[in-house]
Design a protein around this motif. Sequence first.
Motif, PDB file in Angstrom:
ATOM      1  N   CYS A  52       2.663  -7.177   1.514  1.00 45.03           N
ATOM      2  CA  CYS A  52       3.166  -8.509   1.191  1.00 45.03           C
ATOM      3  C   CYS A  52       4.596  -8.399   0.667  1.00 45.03           C
ATOM      4  N   CYS A  54       4.043 -10.290  -5.949  1.00 44.69           N
ATOM      5  CA  CYS A  54       2.667 -10.324  -5.440  1.00 44.69           C
ATOM      6  C   CYS A  54       1.719  -9.667  -6.441  1.00 44.69           C
ATOM      7  N   CYS A 102       0.787 -12.042   1.950  1.00 39.84           N
ATOM      8  CA  CYS A 102      -0.658 -11.887   1.944  1.00 39.84           C
ATOM      9  C   CYS A 102      -1.265 -13.293   1.798  1.00 39.84           C
ATOM     10  N   CYS A 123      -0.520 -15.083  -1.617  1.00 42.81           N
ATOM     11  CA  CYS A 123       0.842 -15.571  -1.823  1.00 42.81           C
ATOM     12  C   CYS A 123       1.148 -16.719  -0.868  1.00 42.81           C
TER      13      CYS A 123
HETATM   14 ZN   LIG Z   1       1.037 -11.297  -1.850  1.00 43.70          ZN
END
Ligand SMILES: [Zn+2]
Length: 419
Positions: A336, A341, A379, A382
Motif C-alpha cells: 500500500c 497505512c 490496500c 486505505c
Molecule cells: Zn493501506
Amino acid sequence: MCTVHIARIVHMTHRTSTPARHLPTLTLVNLAPITRTHVLAALAEFDRLGRAAFLAAYGFAEARQYFVHHEGRYYDSKAVVGAAYGHATGRPLTADEFSGGRQTVARLLESLGFTVTDGTGPTRDLVQALTSLRVQPTDAGPARHQPIVVLWAMGRAVRGRARLVRWSEARVELRGLLREYGRDGARPSAEYPLLALARHDFWEMSGYAGERPAAHGEPRGWMDAQDPRGGLAAWAAEAVQVSPATRDGVTALLGARFFDGAVPEELLRDVGLGPVSTALGAQPPSPVEEYVRRCAAIRAAERAGHHERRRIDVREARVRSSASVQAVLLRSGGRCENPACAGQPDDVTRDGAPLLEVDHVDDHAAGGRDHPAAMVALCPNCHAVKTRGRGGERLREVLRAEARERHVAWYPGDEAVSG
Ligand SMILES: [Zn+2]
C-alpha cells in the motif's frame, strides 16, 4: 569476432577527440545555473537508480568519451549535466538541447571541482588493468586462476548477485571452476587469485582487520581466520552489468591472453555469462526501467490524444488504461502506498496478486489525470478511508504528494511532471 571487439575498444581508447558535430539548429543553453550541489544531486540519483535507468529516465545514450569520475565511480557526463540542470531550474535538459564534449560539459564539470576522464571510462580502465594483469607463467602458458575469478565475478554482476562474497562462500564456488578450467596440475585454491586481484583498482577486498598478506606463501590460514569479502569494485561491476560492449571486450581480451584465443563456452555458461552477445538481452528489465518505459508510453499516448481525460467511471478507467495501473503496481512493490497505512491485509488475491487497488488521487471522472504521477496503489482499508472515511480529504492531500514524490523518485527526468 573477438579481435573485432578488441580492435573497437583500442580504437576508442586512442581517439583523442570526437569529430565536431555541426547542428545549426542547436540553441546554446546557458549552463551557468548549475552548481556543484546540483551535480552532486544528479550523481546521487544516478547511484540510486543505476546507470541504465538513469540514462533511460533522462533520455541519454551511454557516454563514449567523457565521464565524471567521482569517489571511485564513473558517470556519463552529459546525462549528469542534463539532470543537474533539472535540479537547478526545475526542467532537465534533453540530449538534443546542448552539446556534450570538452568545451561544454567537461569544462563546466571541471570548473565545479569534478574530475572528468577523457576516454572510454570504465571500459578503458578495466581493459587496461586486465591487459597488464600479471600471472604466474606455467609450462603450458600463463596461469588461468585470476582470469577465471574475474569471469566468475562478471557472471555474478550480470545476474545481479551480491558483488562482494565472503571467502568461505567464494572458496566453494570457485573450487570447481578452478579445477575444471585451470591449467593442468594447478591447485584449485582460490586464495592466491583473490589476493592477487586485490592489488588492483577494479577489485575490492574488505571486511578484514590488519595487514593483508601477499599472494604467495601460505595465506590460507589468514583467509580462513578473517573471512574477507571480495569481488569487482562497484564501478567495474556496474560497467560489466550495463554494457554488453564492456563485457564482450573484457571476455575477448581474457580469451586472447589466457585461453588460447577464446574463453571456453562451457566456462562462460558455468559462470552465468552465457553466449556473450545475448547475455544482457535476455535479462528482464528492472522494475525502474519498466516503470519509465510504461510512463513514456503513456506520455506518447497522451500526446497522440489516445489517452485524454475522458469522463469515465473510475472502475472502467482501471480496466481501460492498464498501462498506468501496471506502472503504479510495479512502483508499489506490492505494498500500500499510503505512507500512514496502518497495515494491509496479510493475504493475496486468488491469483496470488497483492490485495491492492489502483486509484486516481483525484477522481478521474472529475478531471484527475490518468497518469502514475497522480495515482496510488492502496490496500482495501486505505481505499475505504479515502473514498468513504471522514479523513478522506486529508488523506487525499497526503496521497497527492506521495504519488508525485514516488513518481519523481522512479522517473526523475519525466518532463511531463517537472517544472
Ligand atoms: Zn493501506
